[in-house]
Design a protein around this motif. Structure first.
Motif, PDB file in Angstrom:
ATOM      1  N   ARG A  21       0.752  -1.524   0.280  1.00 19.49           N
ATOM      2  CA  ARG A  21      -0.218   0.108   0.033  1.00 19.49           C
ATOM      3  C   ARG A  21       0.973   1.108  -0.264  1.00 19.49           C
ATOM      4  NH1 ARG A  21      -5.405  -1.454   1.378  1.00 19.49           N
ATOM      5  NH2 ARG A  21      -5.713  -3.488   2.864  1.00 19.49           N
ATOM      6  N   ILE A  22       1.868   1.517  -1.296  1.00 21.61           N
ATOM      7  CA  ILE A  22       2.605   2.692  -0.948  1.00 21.61           C
ATOM      8  C   ILE A  22       1.329   3.969  -1.196  1.00 21.61           C
ATOM      9  CG2 ILE A  22       4.832   1.359  -1.986  1.00 21.61           C
ATOM     10  CD1 ILE A  22       3.940   2.507  -4.712  1.00 21.61           C
ATOM     11  N   ASP A  23       2.467   5.167  -0.990  1.00 19.18           N
ATOM     12  CA  ASP A  23       1.580   6.122  -0.746  1.00 19.18           C
ATOM     13  C   ASP A  23       1.972   6.890  -2.829  1.00 19.18           C
ATOM     14  OD1 ASP A  23       0.032   6.314   1.702  1.00 19.18           O
ATOM     15  OD2 ASP A  23       1.423   6.970   2.006  1.00 19.18           O
ATOM     16  N   MET A  24       3.489   6.699  -3.052  1.00 19.33           N
ATOM     17  CA  MET A  24       3.758   6.984  -3.698  1.00 19.33           C
ATOM     18  C   MET A  24       4.606   6.177  -4.281  1.00 19.33           C
ATOM     19  SD  MET A  24       6.666   9.311  -4.306  1.00 19.33           S
ATOM     20  CE  MET A  24       7.453  10.735  -5.541  1.00 19.33           C
ATOM     21  N   ASP A  50      -4.237   2.405  -4.817  1.00 20.73           N
ATOM     22  CA  ASP A  50      -3.988   4.254  -4.455  1.00 20.73           C
ATOM     23  C   ASP A  50      -2.329   4.352  -3.751  1.00 20.73           C
ATOM     24  OD1 ASP A  50      -5.102   6.380  -3.740  1.00 20.73           O
ATOM     25  OD2 ASP A  50      -6.518   5.907  -1.959  1.00 20.73           O
ATOM     26  N   ALA A  51      -2.110   5.348  -5.399  1.00 21.04           N
ATOM     27  CA  ALA A  51      -0.944   6.300  -5.095  1.00 21.04           C
ATOM     28  C   ALA A  51      -0.445   6.861  -6.170  1.00 21.04           C
ATOM     29  CB  ALA A  51       0.110   4.890  -4.824  1.00 21.04           C
ATOM     30  N   GLU A  52       0.175   7.574  -5.752  1.00 20.72           N
ATOM     31  CA  GLU A  52       0.423   9.051  -6.547  1.00 20.72           C
ATOM     32  C   GLU A  52       2.031   7.967  -7.725  1.00 20.72           C
ATOM     33  OE1 GLU A  52      -0.253  12.349  -7.607  1.00 20.72           O
ATOM     34  OE2 GLU A  52      -1.952  11.135  -6.470  1.00 20.72           O
TER      35      GLU A  52
END
Lengths: 391, 312, 92
Positions: A21-24, A50-52
C-alpha cells in the motif's frame, strides 16, 4: 493464504509493492527495471493501487521526488538499474542521512562503458558507502519476500533508513517463476502503517536537510554509522518474523553443505543457484565443497560470515564487479578485511565472473573449484583473476 | 518618487505581519534575495512547504542545529529543488486523499538561484512543470553563482564581470546574453508565469498570492540584487532593483494562460541603461560603445515583450 | 551553548525549533546604525517592508525601530525613507 502463480519476477515485485500500500512511487524507465514501473503504473491505472505514480524525467529526479514524498510522510518506492543508479548516486547518502525509509529495487546491470544492458553488480558496488541497507535476492520468491520485508525494516523506528533490494537484471528480473504472493490481509498483518519521525507539514514546521559545518559533521556521520549498524538487529527480527508468518526465513549469510566443507565458494544474488548445482556435482566426486551466500551487503554481517567460513581451508570469493587497479573485486576485499584478524582463516581466492551478462554454467563453477584445489602451494590465494577471459 | 506615492501610507497594513523567516539568518548585509524570501513567506503564509536548492538562501538560513524557517522546509541538493518539491506535492496529495493528514490546502514551493534554476536545475524544473504539479517554482536570480564566489551563470547579463568571465585586456566580461528563463517557462504552457522584484513589494506580493491560488504549476522569476556580487553599495539594493525595472533590463510582467500583461509599475518611458550600470562595479569596465550595444538589445527585447502584451 | 554529542542528535538532524536562527545575533556585523527622527517620520512603514533582516518593527506609538541585535547596518531603510527620517550613524 497467498496464491502460487507463475509470474515474471518484475511483475511479482510490483505486485508485492502494491500489497505494501505505497502512497507514492517515482520511477524512470531503464532496462531491465522498466517492467516494475510499467506494472506499478498499470495497477494505479486500474484502480488497484491507490498511489501517486510520478513519471519523473530522470532517475535523479526519481530519487529526489521520493525523498520529497518520504519527507512529507508518505510510504514511497522507486526502482532503477545501472546508469540510473549512477545518476541517483549523489542523492543516496542524502536520503540515508535524512533517515528517510525509501525502498528501492535495483535490477542489477553492468555500468557503461561500453554500454551493456546485461547483468552484473557494477551498479550497486559503487553505492557501498551510501548508508543504505542493501540486500540481495536469489530468486523470484526472495525478490517478493525481501521487498515486502524491506518496507518493514526501513520504517522501523530504530532503523529509519533506505533499503535497496538487489535483483539480478534479466537473469532474475525477466524470468517467469512460480511465486507465492501473500494475500492483502497477510501483508496488512505483517506491515504496520508508516509512522515517520518528522514530516513536512505546517502543523509542526520542521527544517530538514540543514547545513552543517565541521562542528557537527563528524557527529552526524557517527550517528549515521551507528544507525546502520544497529539496523542489523531489526533486520534479523523482521526476517525471523517473516519466516514465522510465511514459512520462508532469511539470514544475512546463508550456507549450503558448508558445515564440513574444506573448500567454500561465496556468491551474491542469483548465481547462488547455479553454484549449488556445482557443489552437488563436486560432492558427488567426493570433494567436500560448500556454498556461502551473502544476502546482506550492508550492514556487513561480520559475525555470520566469520562463523560460516571458520572451518574451511580455502574460500573462493566470486565478484560480479571490478575495482580497477584495486586489491581485487569489491566483495573479495571486504571479505579479506572481515577475516584479517581471525587467528585461523581460509586462504582466499578471488574470481571476477559474469561481467556484462557473461553466462556462467555449472562447469564454470566446477572449473573454479578445480583450479583452486590444484593450487597446492596456494600461490594464487589473495590475488584475483577474470574468469573465462580470452587471453 | 512614484514608488512611495503608490506605496502610500498603507504598506505595513497591507502586508502580513508575521515573520515566517526569522532574524539571525546569515545573509550578507543588504541582500535583496533574502528580502525577497522574507516577502515571499509573508505572501504565501503558514500553509506552505518550501523545497530549497543548495545556494545562498540555503546556507544562510539553515545552519544546523538552527533554522531561520518558521514554515516546513527541506533542502536535498543543488539541481533538484523542483523534483523534490514535486515529490512533496505528490506525497501530500496522496496522504490527504487517504485521510492520513488533515485536508487543509498546502502550497508547495521549489526555490533556487539562477544557477540552480537556469543551469544545473533546468531539467528537473522542466520535468516538474510539464507534469503539472500543483506547486510554485521561484528562481531567485542574482545573476551569478554568488554562493560559490561570483562565477558566471547563464543568468549573468552580457558584459558583467564575474570571477569566471572576468573583464580583462582581452575580455569585456560575460560574452553571452542572459538566458530568457520566463519565456522558457511560458513555452511550457503552464497556467502562470510572472516576474517580480522586491523593490516593488505590493506587485511582488500580489503575484505570489495569485500563484498561490492557481491550481497547477506557476513559475516566478525574482530579480534579486546582490550588493556583494555586483559590487554596489548595500543601501542601494532596493533602488538598484527599481532601476533594473525602470531601464527595462528586468521588466515586470505576468503571463496567465498565455496572455501577457505588463505590470502597472512599469514606466511609460524607459530610463537609459547607463543609470543602472554606473553604480555597479561589475559593469565598470564597459566602454560607451559596448553599453550602446547592450542598450540596443535591451530596447529591442523590451519592445518585443510589449508587443506580446498588446497582442497575446 | 554546549555542542551536542552524536547520541543527542535528532534522527536525520531534523530541526524542530522554527526560527531558532534568531539565537544568533547578527548585530555584531554592523559598522553603522540607523537612527530614526520621529519628527520627520510619516509612519509609512517602508523601512519595515524593505528590511532584509525583518528586524524593523512598529511600536505602539506607530513609530518604527530596528532591533539592534540583528540589524546589520545595510542602510536600505535610510536610503529608501522618503521623508528622510532615518540617518545612518557610524558605530562608535
Amino acid at each position: 493464504m497467498g496464491k502460487r502463480v507463475g509470474l515474471e519476477v518484475t511483475v511479482a515485485v510490483a505486485e508485492a509493492v502494491a500489497l505494501c500500500r505505497i502512497d507514492m512511487a517515482g520511477v524512470y524507465p531503464i532496462t531491465p527495471q522498466s517492467h516494475i514501473a510499467e506494472h506499478l503504473s498499470n495497477l494505479v491505472a486500474d484502480g488497484k493501487l491507490d498511489a501517486e505514480f510520478v513519471t519523473v524525467e530522470s532517475e535523479h529526479s526519481a530519487m529526489s521526488a521520493v525523498i520529497g514524498a518520504a519527507a512529507a510522510g508518505a510510504r514511497v518506492y522507486t526502482a532503477t538499474s545501472s546508469q540510473g543508479l549512477m545518476l541517483m548516486h549523489e542523492l543516496l547518502p542524502i536520503a540515508s542521512a535524512m533517515r528517510l525509509p525509501i525502498t528501492m529495487a535495483i535490477a542489477n546491470r553492468a555500468v557503461s562503458g561500453p554500454l551493456n544492458i546485461l547483468n552484473d553488480h557494477s551498479d550497486i558496488m559503487p553505492q557501498r558507502d551510501a548508508g543504505w541497507i542493501a540486500v540481495f535476492a536469489e530468486n523470484g520468491q526472495e525478490a517478493v519476500d525481501l521487498s515486502i520485508a524491506a518496507f518493514k525494516i526501513a520504517e522501523h523506528k530504530d532503523v529509519m533508513l533506505p533499503v535497496s533490494v538487489n535483483i539480478d537484471g534479466f537473469q532474475l528480473t525477466h524470468m517467469v517463476e512460480p511465486v507465492i504472493l501473500p494475500s492483502q490481509e497477510e501483508v496488512d498483518a505483517f506491515l504496520p502503517p508508516f509512522v515517520p519521525h518528522a514530516t513536512l507539514h505546517p502543523s509542526n514546521p520542521v527544517t530538514m536537510g540543514a547545513f552543517s559545518m565541521s562542528d557537527y559533521f563528524t557527529e552526524i556521520m557517527k550517528a549515521k554509522d551507528e544507525a546502520i549498524k544497529n539496523s542489523r538487529k531489526v533486520i534479523l527480527e523482521v526476517w525471523d518474523e517473516w519466516g514465522r508468518q510465511f514459512g520462508r526465513s532469511y539470514k544475512p549469510v546463508e550456507t549450503y553443505r558448508a558445515e564440513d566443507a574444506d573448500i567454500l565458494m561465496l556468491t551474491m544474488g542469483s548465481m547462488g543457484e547455479t553454484a549449488k548445482i556445482a557443489i552437488d556435482e563436486l560432492r558427488g566426486k567426493g570433494v567436500r565443497a560448500g556454498l556461502v551466500k551473502l544476502r546482506l551487503w550492508r550492514p556487513f554481517p561480520f559475525a555470520e560470515l566469520k562463523a560460516a567460513v571458520k572451518n574451511a581451508q580455502k574460500l573462493i570469493v566470486t565478484d560480479r564487479a571490478v575495482s580497477f587497479g584495486g586489491p581485487g573485486g569489491p566483495v573479495f576485499s571486504e571479505i579479506k578485511s572481515a577475516l584479517f584478524a581471525q587467528a585461523r582463516r581460509p586462504s582466499i581466492y578471488n574470481y571476477i565472473i559474469g561481467l556484462g551478462g557473461r553466462d556462467m554454467a555449472v562447469s564454470d563453477f566446477v572449473g573454479m573449484f578445480d583450479q583452486v584445489l590444484a593450487d597446492r602451494a596456494q600461490a594464487k590465494a589473495d590475488t584475483y583473476e577474470f574468469w573465462g577471459v580470452r587471453e | 518618487m512614484n514608488i512611495v506615492e503608490n506605496f502610500d501610507l498603507f504598506a505595513p497594513r497591507l502586508i502580513n505581519k508575521k515573520e515566517l523567516f526569522s532574524c539571525g539568518h546569515r545573509a550578507c548585509s543588504g541582500c535583496a534575495e533574502v528580502l525577497s524570501v522574507r516577502l515571499m513567506c509573508k505572501a504565501l503564509g503558514d500553509d506552505t512547504v518550501v523545497a530549497s536548492a543548495t545556494g545562498c538562501m540555503e546556507i544562510v538560513s539553515s545552519m544546523f542545529p538552527t533554522t531561520a524557517w518558521r514554515i516546513p522546509w527541506i533542502h536535498v541538493a543543488f539541481e533538484n529543488a523542483a523534483a523534490v518539491a514535486s515529490g512533496v506535492e505528490a506525497g501530500l496529495k496522496a496522504l490527504r486523499k487517504k485521510g492520513k493528514i488533515d485536508d487543509r490546502y498546502i502550497k508547495v514551493v521549489g526555490m533556487a538561484g539562477d544557477g540552480g534554476t537556469m543551469d544545473i536545475g533546468i531539467q528537473a524544473l522542466s520535468g516538474a512543470m510539464e507534469r503539472g504539479h500543483d506547486m510554485i517554482y521561484v528562481c531567485f536570480d542574482n545573476e551569478a553563482y554568488m554562493n560559490t564566489g561570483i562565477q558566471r551563470s547563464s543568468g549573468t547579463p552580457m558584459g558583467a564581470s564575474t570571477t569566471t568571465a572576468p573583464a580583462g585586456k582581452a575580455s569585456s566580461g560575460q560574452k553571452t546574453w542572459k538566458k530568457n528563463m520566463p519565456e522558457i517557462m511560458v513555452a511550457h504552457e503552464i497556467p502562470y508565469v510572472a516576474t517580480v522584484c522586491p523593490s516593488y513589494p505590493l506587485d511582488f506580493i500580489r503575484k505570489f498570492e495569485k500563484a498561490r491560488n492557481i491550481k497547477g504549476p506557476s513559475y516566478i522569476h525574482c530579480f534579486s540584487v546582490c550588493p556583494t556580487g555586483w559590487r554596489s553599495p548595500s543601501e542601494t539594493a532596493v533602488s538598484m532593483g527599481r532601476l533594473a525595472v525602470e531601464t527595462g533590463v528586468f521588466p515586470l510582467f505576468e503571463v496567465e494562460s498565455g496572455h501577457y500583461r505588463m505590470s502597472p509599475d512599469m514606466p511609460k518611458k524607459l530610463k537609459p541603461l547607463r543609470s543602472y550600470f554606473k553604480p555597479q562595479g561589475r559593469f565598470r569596465h564597459l566602454t560607451d560603445a559596448e553599453i550602446d550595444a547592450i542598450q540596443e538589445r535591451v530596447t529591442a527585447e523590451f519592445n518585443k515583450l510589449t508587443q506580446k502584451a498588446k497582442f497575446l | 551553548m554546549a555542542l551536542k554529542t552524536w547520541k543527542e542528535l535528532p534522527i536525520g538532524c531534523v530541526v524542530f525549533e522554527p526560527g531558532s536562527a534568531s539565537e544568533y545575533h547578527t548585530g555584531s556585523w554592523r559598522s553603522q546604525r540607523p537612527v530614526w527622527d520621529d519628527a520627520k517620520c510619516i509612519k509609512c512603514g517602508i523601512c519595515y517592508v524593505f528590511c532584509p533582516e525583518g528586524c524593523v518593527q512598529q511600536g505602539e506609538d506607530g513609530f518604527f525601530k530596528a532591533d539592534m541585535n540583528y540589524c546589520k547596518g545595510c542602510g536600505i531603510c535610510a536610503h529608501e525613507c522618503w521623508p528622510r527620517a532615518i540617518k545612518m550613524v557610524e558605530e562608535g
